[in-house]
Scaffold this active site. Structure first.
Site, short mmCIF file in Angstrom:
data_model
loop_
_atom_site.label_atom_id
_atom_site.label_comp_id
_atom_site.label_asym_id
_atom_site.label_seq_id
_atom_site.Cartn_x
_atom_site.Cartn_y
_atom_site.Cartn_z
NE ARG A 131 6.35 -1.27 13.01
CZ ARG A 131 5.44 -0.38 12.60
NH1 ARG A 131 5.81 0.70 11.97
NH2 ARG A 131 4.15 -0.59 12.81
NE ARG A 138 -3.53 -2.21 2.78
CZ ARG A 138 -3.12 -3.33 3.37
NH1 ARG A 138 -1.89 -3.44 3.82
NH2 ARG A 138 -3.95 -4.34 3.53
CB ILE A 139 3.28 2.59 2.48
CG1 ILE A 139 2.18 2.64 3.55
CG2 ILE A 139 4.22 3.79 2.61
CD1 ILE A 139 2.66 2.39 4.97
CG ASP A 199 8.65 8.40 11.08
OD1 ASP A 199 8.73 9.41 11.82
OD2 ASP A 199 7.62 7.70 10.99
CD GLU A 247 9.81 3.21 16.88
OE1 GLU A 247 10.44 3.56 15.89
OE2 GLU A 247 8.56 3.16 16.91
CG HIS A 273 6.64 5.30 14.69
ND1 HIS A 273 6.98 4.01 15.02
CD2 HIS A 273 5.67 5.18 13.76
CE1 HIS A 273 6.24 3.16 14.34
NE2 HIS A 273 5.43 3.85 13.56
CD GLN A 274 6.59 13.94 12.73
OE1 GLN A 274 7.37 14.29 13.59
NE2 GLN A 274 5.88 14.81 12.03
CB ALA A 275 5.47 8.21 8.62
CG PHE A 276 0.86 7.28 12.45
CD1 PHE A 276 2.05 7.39 13.13
CD2 PHE A 276 -0.33 7.55 13.14
CE1 PHE A 276 2.08 7.74 14.47
CE2 PHE A 276 -0.30 7.92 14.48
CZ PHE A 276 0.91 8.01 15.15
CB THR A 316 8.56 5.83 6.71
OG1 THR A 316 8.31 5.22 5.44
CG2 THR A 316 9.12 7.21 6.53
P1 NAI Z 1 1.68 -3.84 2.90
O1 NAI Z 1 1.46 -5.16 3.55
O2 NAI Z 1 0.61 -3.25 2.05
O3 NAI Z 1 3.02 -3.92 1.99
C1 NAI Z 1 4.19 -4.58 2.40
C2 NAI Z 1 4.83 -5.16 1.15
O4 NAI Z 1 6.08 -5.75 1.52
C3 NAI Z 1 3.99 -6.27 0.51
O5 NAI Z 1 3.78 -5.99 -0.86
C4 NAI Z 1 4.84 -7.54 0.70
O6 NAI Z 1 4.72 -8.45 -0.38
C5 NAI Z 1 6.24 -6.94 0.77
N1 NAI Z 1 7.20 -7.81 1.45
C6 NAI Z 1 7.05 -8.46 2.63
N2 NAI Z 1 8.18 -9.14 2.93
C7 NAI Z 1 9.05 -8.92 1.90
C8 NAI Z 1 10.38 -9.35 1.63
N3 NAI Z 1 11.03 -10.15 2.47
N4 NAI Z 1 10.96 -8.93 0.48
C9 NAI Z 1 10.30 -8.13 -0.40
N5 NAI Z 1 9.03 -7.68 -0.18
C10 NAI Z 1 8.42 -8.08 0.95
O7 NAI Z 1 2.09 -2.85 4.07
P2 NAI Z 1 2.01 -1.27 4.06
O8 NAI Z 1 0.66 -0.85 4.52
O9 NAI Z 1 2.54 -0.75 2.79
O10 NAI Z 1 3.03 -0.93 5.26
C11 NAI Z 1 4.40 -1.26 5.19
C12 NAI Z 1 5.03 -1.08 6.55
O11 NAI Z 1 5.08 0.31 6.86
C13 NAI Z 1 4.23 -1.68 7.73
O12 NAI Z 1 4.49 -3.06 7.88
C14 NAI Z 1 4.72 -0.89 8.89
O13 NAI Z 1 5.83 -1.54 9.47
C15 NAI Z 1 5.18 0.43 8.27
N6 NAI Z 1 4.34 1.55 8.71
C16 NAI Z 1 4.95 2.63 9.28
C17 NAI Z 1 4.21 3.71 9.72
C18 NAI Z 1 4.86 4.94 10.32
O14 NAI Z 1 4.15 5.77 10.91
N7 NAI Z 1 6.17 5.11 10.22
C19 NAI Z 1 2.75 3.71 9.62
C20 NAI Z 1 2.19 2.55 8.95
C21 NAI Z 1 2.98 1.51 8.52
#
Ligand code: NAI
Length: 338
Positions: free
Chosen positions: A235, A154-155, A259, A264, A296-299, A233
């Site tokens: 983990r 998604r992101i 971020d 953290e 950790h404020q990206a959200f 952004t």
């Molecule tokens: P998502 O599940 O939509 O996308 C994650 C992608 O990573 C998927 O397409 C998956 O196939 C891929 N993936 C997983 N393991 C992999 C690997 N070993 N090699 C290659 N690709 C791999 O998740 P979304 O919503 O895009 O979020 C991603 C991450 O962003 C979250 O898991 C979270 O840790 C982080 N996040 C950070 C925030 C912040 O405020 N800094 C807020 C929200 C999410």
């Protein structure tokens, strides 16, 4: 139904209170993080509501289970802070909020990259001190540069699209390539090695799993272009922070915008400005002129907060009616619970 709401913050409490008018749960707001030593505060609640830096390890889960908690309603998309095996063992349901606003995180990622590159954070401080010099503020054009996006869910897919529109050559890597990016001019999928070797900027958007833990380690960083920028952004523990420090010291990494940080939970989301920072790795990172760290404020947008609150309350409501949460928000499928 009573909900024990851990790690409450002032930016979310009023939204929960107002949206809860439609649900009428009894919410017990607690300021402390949820850990094995604070779990007992949830006594009397079937539901605990948890944030990203709670420590939901096996001891915590056992303690929650003993006092009758049945649902952990995560106010986050990520669930790397939960011991899923223990949750499965004790039959605890874990609900989450996937994709509450991928735009919030993607746009912030671009903000970090632009600030790091064009040194906007430095010029802001300089000008306030009446220092109008431009020395040391030279950046580079993003247009024409190669940017690597690790994880195009998604992101990451939104970050890829925005950077393609900037005129970047976007190299992506994902276990499951995203069909919406296929055929997009300027965007292609490559293996992780090529992404690291060819990118001027690398941005991390994979979840933290055992497989992605320290995915950017000393070895991986050594294959990157000299002067590469790293943006995280995702983990904190996707990057081996000590390896990053060494690469920043040698100049192999030209800058980093973070971020998230692997330790953290000790300081992020808190004002510890009157305390002595105990984390030497974080202290070292903060010393670099070419490292930009946020807490950790990206959200953190209004839209994301409203979505998090609404979905979390819906998850709790669904649990109250059916004993579970909608399947797309269930971290452990019901059939896997013991
Ligand atoms: P998502 O599940 O939509 O996308 C994650 C992608 O990573 C998927 O397409 C998956 O196939 C891929 N993936 C997983 N393991 C992999 C690997 N070993 N090699 C290659 N690709 C791999 O998740 P979304 O919503 O895009 O979020 C991603 C991450 O962003 C979250 O898991 C979270 O840790 C982080 N996040 C950070 C925030 C912040 O405020 N800094 C807020 C929200 C999410």
């Amino acid at each position: 139904m009573t909900v024990s709401f851990f790690d409450t913050h002032s930016f979310e409490r009023p939204i929960f209170i107002s949206q809860n008018e439609g649900f009428k749960f009894e919410i017990n707001f607690l300021e402390g993080r949820l850990t094995s030593s604070t779990a007992s505060l949830a006594k009397g609640s079937q539901v605990v509501c948890s944030f990203v830096n709670d420590k939901i390890d096996s001891e915590c889960i056992e303690a929650l289970s003993e006092i009758g908690v049945r649902l952990i309603a995560l106010r986050s998309a990520g669930f790397n802070h939960v011991d899923l095996e223990a949750a499965q063992k004790y039959g605890l349901i874990i609900g989450r909020v996937p994709g509450y606003s991928p735009h919030a995180v993607a746009e912030y990622t671009i903000g970090l990259l632009l600030s790091l590159n064009r040194k906007i954070h430095k010029s802001y401080l300089r000008v306030r001190e009446f220092n109008f010099s431009l020395d040391g503020l030279v950046g580079f054009d993003l247009c024409g540069k190669t940017v690597g996006i690790l994880g195009t869910g998604r992101i990451g897919s939104i970050v890829a699209e925005i950077l393609a529109a900037f005129g970047c050559n976007v190299l992506c890597n994902d276990k499951f390539p995203n069909s919406k990016l296929k055929g997009h001019a300027n965007i292609s999928y490559v293996d992780c090695g090529q992404l690291c070797k060819e990118s001027d900027v690398i941005s991390l958007h994979v979840p933290l799993t055992p497989e992605t833990y320290h995915i950017l380690d000393r070895e991986m960083i050594s294959h990157m272009k000299k002067g590469v920028f790293i943006i995280n952004t995702g983990r904190g523990a996707l990057i081996d922070s000590k390896a990053l420090i060494n690469a920043l010291k040698s100049g192999h990494v030209g800058g980093a915008a973070l971020d998230v940080y692997e330790e953290e939970e000790a300081v992020f989301f808190q004002d510890v400005s009157d305390k002595i920072l105990q984390d030497d790795v974080l202290a070292r990172l903060l010393m670099f002129p070419n490292v930009l760290i946020s807490s950790h404020q990206a959200f953190l947008t209004k839209e994301a907060l409203i979505n998090i609150v609404q979905t979390t309350l819906e998850n709790i409501s669904e649990f109250q009616k059916t004993g579970t949460v909608p399947s797309e928000r269930l971290v452990i499928p019901e059939s896997h619970l013991k």
